[in-house]
Motif scaffolding. Structure first.
Motif, PDB file in Angstrom:
ATOM      1  N   CYS A 304       0.731  -1.140  -0.057  1.00 27.82           N
ATOM      2  CA  CYS A 304       0.048   0.179   0.131  1.00 27.82           C
ATOM      3  C   CYS A 304       1.067   1.174   0.126  1.00 27.82           C
ATOM      4  N   THR A 305       0.296   2.334  -0.464  1.00 28.26           N
ATOM      5  CA  THR A 305       0.970   3.733  -0.570  1.00 28.26           C
ATOM      6  C   THR A 305       0.972   4.161   0.839  1.00 28.26           C
ATOM      7  N   VAL A 306       2.399   4.388   1.333  1.00 29.24           N
ATOM      8  CA  VAL A 306       2.675   5.340   2.510  1.00 29.24           C
ATOM      9  C   VAL A 306       2.756   6.757   2.279  1.00 29.24           C
ATOM     10  N   GLY A 307       3.650   7.137   1.149  1.00 37.19           N
ATOM     11  CA  GLY A 307       3.520   8.360   0.903  1.00 37.19           C
ATOM     12  C   GLY A 307       4.527   8.735  -0.298  1.00 37.19           C
ATOM     13  N   LEU A 308       5.273   9.554  -0.379  1.00 31.16           N
ATOM     14  CA  LEU A 308       6.173   9.983  -1.561  1.00 31.16           C
ATOM     15  C   LEU A 308       7.261  10.672  -1.078  1.00 31.16           C
ATOM     16  N   VAL A 309       8.237  10.633  -1.834  1.00 28.46           N
ATOM     17  CA  VAL A 309       9.838  11.206  -1.519  1.00 28.46           C
ATOM     18  C   VAL A 309      10.242  11.692  -2.898  1.00 28.46           C
ATOM     19  N   THR A 310      10.666  13.118  -2.915  1.00 25.52           N
ATOM     20  CA  THR A 310      11.043  13.752  -4.019  1.00 25.52           C
ATOM     21  C   THR A 310      12.631  13.991  -3.880  1.00 25.52           C
ATOM     22  N   LEU A 311      13.313  14.281  -5.131  1.00 27.14           N
ATOM     23  CA  LEU A 311      14.536  14.446  -5.007  1.00 27.14           C
ATOM     24  C   LEU A 311      14.877  15.694  -4.197  1.00 27.14           C
ATOM     25  N   GLU A 312      13.892  16.865  -4.442  1.00 27.25           N
ATOM     26  CA  GLU A 312      14.124  18.139  -3.583  1.00 27.25           C
ATOM     27  C   GLU A 312      14.184  17.535  -2.007  1.00 27.25           C
ATOM     28  N   ASP A 313      13.327  16.850  -1.653  1.00 21.36           N
ATOM     29  CA  ASP A 313      13.358  16.264  -0.057  1.00 21.36           C
ATOM     30  C   ASP A 313      14.783  16.001   0.270  1.00 21.36           C
ATOM     31  N   ILE A 314      15.383  14.950  -0.548  1.00 19.65           N
ATOM     32  CA  ILE A 314      16.758  14.549  -0.419  1.00 19.65           C
ATOM     33  C   ILE A 314      17.771  15.750  -0.148  1.00 19.65           C
ATOM     34  N   LEU A 315      17.615  16.637  -1.387  1.00 21.95           N
ATOM     35  CA  LEU A 315      18.722  17.679  -1.264  1.00 21.95           C
ATOM     36  C   LEU A 315      18.520  18.489   0.013  1.00 21.95           C
ATOM     37  N   GLU A 316      17.123  18.805   0.592  1.00 23.11           N
ATOM     38  CA  GLU A 316      17.043  19.566   1.548  1.00 23.11           C
ATOM     39  C   GLU A 316      17.741  19.082   2.847  1.00 23.11           C
ATOM     40  N   GLU A 317      17.917  17.664   2.957  1.00 18.96           N
ATOM     41  CA  GLU A 317      18.522  17.126   3.945  1.00 18.96           C
ATOM     42  C   GLU A 317      20.078  17.512   3.997  1.00 18.96           C
ATOM     43  N   LEU A 318      20.778  17.859   2.899  1.00 14.53           N
ATOM     44  CA  LEU A 318      21.946  18.405   2.719  1.00 14.53           C
ATOM     45  C   LEU A 318      22.209  20.103   3.095  1.00 14.53           C
ATOM     46  N   VAL A 319      21.264  20.717   2.157  1.00 15.31           N
ATOM     47  CA  VAL A 319      21.460  22.205   2.220  1.00 15.31           C
ATOM     48  C   VAL A 319      20.288  23.129   3.051  1.00 15.31           C
ATOM     49  N   GLY A 320      19.385  22.385   3.519  1.00 17.68           N
ATOM     50  CA  GLY A 320      18.221  22.871   4.520  1.00 17.68           C
ATOM     51  C   GLY A 320      17.217  23.091   3.472  1.00 17.68           C
ATOM     52  N   GLU A 321      15.819  23.684   4.006  1.00 15.97           N
ATOM     53  CA  GLU A 321      14.752  23.965   3.457  1.00 15.97           C
ATOM     54  C   GLU A 321      14.976  24.872   1.885  1.00 15.97           C
ATOM     55  N   ILE A 322      14.409  24.385   1.058  1.00 10.51           N
ATOM     56  CA  ILE A 322      14.456  24.840  -0.331  1.00 10.51           C
ATOM     57  C   ILE A 322      12.883  25.449  -0.649  1.00 10.51           C
ATOM     58  N   TRP A 323      12.712  26.752  -0.643  1.00  9.23           N
ATOM     59  CA  TRP A 323      11.472  27.566  -0.737  1.00  9.23           C
ATOM     60  C   TRP A 323      11.662  28.146  -2.515  1.00  9.23           C
ATOM     61  N   ASP A 324      10.714  28.064  -3.175  1.00  5.02           N
ATOM     62  CA  ASP A 324      10.438  28.744  -4.413  1.00  5.02           C
ATOM     63  C   ASP A 324       9.133  29.417  -4.165  1.00  5.02           C
ATOM     64  N   GLU A 325       8.930  30.131  -5.406  1.00  8.76           N
ATOM     65  CA  GLU A 325       8.108  31.668  -5.269  1.00  8.76           C
ATOM     66  C   GLU A 325       6.559  31.034  -5.102  1.00  8.76           C
ATOM     67  N   HIS A 326       6.353  29.691  -5.239  1.00  6.30           N
ATOM     68  CA  HIS A 326       4.960  29.375  -4.893  1.00  6.30           C
ATOM     69  C   HIS A 326       4.742  28.605  -3.662  1.00  6.30           C
ATOM     70  N   ASP A 327       5.856  28.577  -2.855  1.00  5.80           N
ATOM     71  CA  ASP A 327       5.638  27.776  -1.573  1.00  5.80           C
ATOM     72  C   ASP A 327       5.282  28.644  -0.516  1.00  5.80           C
ATOM     73  N   GLU A 328       4.208  28.245   0.454  1.00  7.72           N
ATOM     74  CA  GLU A 328       4.108  28.817   1.345  1.00  7.72           C
ATOM     75  C   GLU A 328       5.146  28.405   2.772  1.00  7.72           C
ATOM     76  N   ILE A 329       5.820  29.572   3.050  1.00 10.39           N
ATOM     77  CA  ILE A 329       6.853  29.116   3.963  1.00 10.39           C
ATOM     78  C   ILE A 329       6.399  28.708   5.417  1.00 10.39           C
ATOM     79  N   VAL A 330       6.674  27.387   5.796  1.00 11.51           N
ATOM     80  CA  VAL A 330       6.073  27.138   6.949  1.00 11.51           C
ATOM     81  C   VAL A 330       7.480  26.916   7.939  1.00 11.51           C
ATOM     82  N   ARG A 331       7.729  27.446   9.146  1.00 12.18           N
ATOM     83  CA  ARG A 331       9.037  27.036   9.732  1.00 12.18           C
ATOM     84  C   ARG A 331       8.370  25.968  10.679  1.00 12.18           C
TER      85      ARG A 331
END
Length: 418
Positions: A304-331
């Motif tokens: 069964c589907t548990v969730g999804l993971v993106t390449l961006e999620d992986i990169l964020e573990e190295l460089v921190g949160e990545i926000w683009d112009e459409h993202d709602e910034i959530v701390r």
């Protein structure tokens, strides 16, 4: 004349003692990384230091043999000198011992080792040519001592690993940051890279409840509205239920091929990668890059589907949160005061506890899961409990899901009150 020659020999012996002591400390304290950089720039002395360091036991034997020879010679000549000057064997030997102990201690040990510790690379490169010559001369003696060292190493063999552990490497990074060699951002990036291989998909994936997905039977108007409202460039496509994801629909493919034509969505759906929660994200990164994909669907043991993971999620573990112009910034962690924090229910519990400087055992991945684990129930808004030196208040619920909690550290508050 004879006394003058004795004094001259003593001075020469003390100078050699300084050389050997400084050389030993320099080679023990030298940074091989700096030397390798110098060697790559063509510095021949740096190359020689690295070459000598590769045969450390042989080099150390030569240093110790040389140092002992000059120290013994220095003490012997000084004894003869003082006996001759004072014309008293006992008194001359006693004064010689006192004087030479002070001289060798100050000028033959403390001073050169202090200087060498401050500038190990410079001292090592300065002393390397003569040391290399000395090693060749003392080759027969160093060979004998090498065999002796090998025998002792076999008898007193250590069970400890000689390589640098991850914790030791993290300590080196902390020391480099405190010493000013790297700044805080560089330190965090290095620490993230070191700890990267330990992380699994379960630590970073987006849960099924938060997935924006479409049915393969959805109308093109509905798909267009989902793309528009979510601002995503890729959407998982499922058949019958989200537990049966069949692929990924790309924004460009949809608008260029299907939206204004008769092409069905099922015809332009691209394959998707399926992974278990236990997969290392370092391995997943390589797999995504090799297959030129950006999304992987996370499955449980029942398929069964548990969730999804993106390449961006992986990169964020190295460089921190990545926000683009459409993202709602959530701390995920907001510091209200020294002891009070507002934390998202989605925040990784391990990272939150690191910020709070608290060690604890838990099975949950998120703060919301940890709260339910402690309470052993689904909480209600404004529920309060204490655990692990923390007071936790549930601030916001979304149905049965914890959206936000307030965490207060009790340990520091109690210490301040005392």
């Amino acid at each position: 004349m004879e006394n003058g020659i004795s004094v001259f020999i003593i001075v020469i012996c003390v100078l050699f003692s300084m050389y050997f002591s400084a050389t030993e400390t320099a080679f023990n304290s030298v940074s091989k990384i700096r030397l390798k950089n110098k060697a790559e720039d063509g510095n021949k002395k740096a190359m020689l230091v690295l070459k000598l360091s590769e045969h450390y036991d042989e080099m150390l034997s030569a240093i110790l043999i040389g140092n002992n020879i000059v120290n013994i010679a220095c003490s012997s000549i000084a004894t003869l000198l003082f006996v001759r000057l004072l014309q008293d064997n006992d008194l001359g030997a006693t004064i010689s011992t006192v004087v030479m102990t002070v001289i060798l201690l100050i000028f033959g040990e403390i001073s050169p080792k202090t200087i060498a510790k401050e500038s190990p690379e410079k001292i090592a490169m300065f002393s390397a040519p003569f040391l290399n010559f000395l090693i060749k001369i003392l080759k027969p003696f160093t060979f004998i001592f090498k065999q002796w060292q090998n025998m002792l190493a076999k008898i007193f063999k250590s069970s400890e690993e000689s390589g640098i552990t991850e914790q030791e490497l993290l300590t080196i990074v902390d020391e480099a940051e405190q010493g000013g060699g790297i700044d805080k951002d560089e330190s965090e990036l290095i620490r993230s890279a070191i700890e990267f291989n330990e992380l699994e998909v379960r630590d970073i994936f987006t849960p099924k409840i938060d997935i924006e997905a479409i049915s393969v039977d959805s109308s093109k108007e509905h798909v267009a509205s989902v793309f528009s409202e979510s601002n995503y460039s890729r959407l998982p496509v499922y058949e019958k239920s989200i537990d049966n994801i069949i692929g990924i629909l790309y924004y460009k493919d949809f608008y260029h091929t299907a939206f204004q034509r008769k092409t069905e969505i099922s015809e332009i759906v691209k394959p998707v990668l399926f992974v278990p929660k236990s997969k290392k994200i370092s391995d997943l990164r390589k797999e995504l890059q090799e297959q030129q994909q950006h999304i992987a669907i996370v499955m449980d043991e029942f398929g069964c589907t548990v969730g999804l993971v993106t390449l961006e999620d992986i990169l964020e573990e190295l460089v921190g949160e990545i926000w683009d112009e459409h993202d709602e910034i959530v701390r995920e962690i907001q510091k209200v005061s020294d002891n009070v924090f507002i934390v998202s229910g989605k925040a990784n519990v391990e990272k939150v506890f690191e910020v709070l400087e608290i060690d604890s055992d838990f099975e949950a991945i998120t703060i919301g899961g940890w709260v339910m684990e402690v309470l052993e129930k689904i909480p209600a808004q404004d529920d309060i409990f204490e655990s692990d030196g923390l007071r936790v208040r549930v601030m916001k619920m979304s149905g049965k899901r914890i959206e936000q909690v307030e965490i207060t550290r009790l340990v520091e508050i109690n210490q301040q009150q005392q």
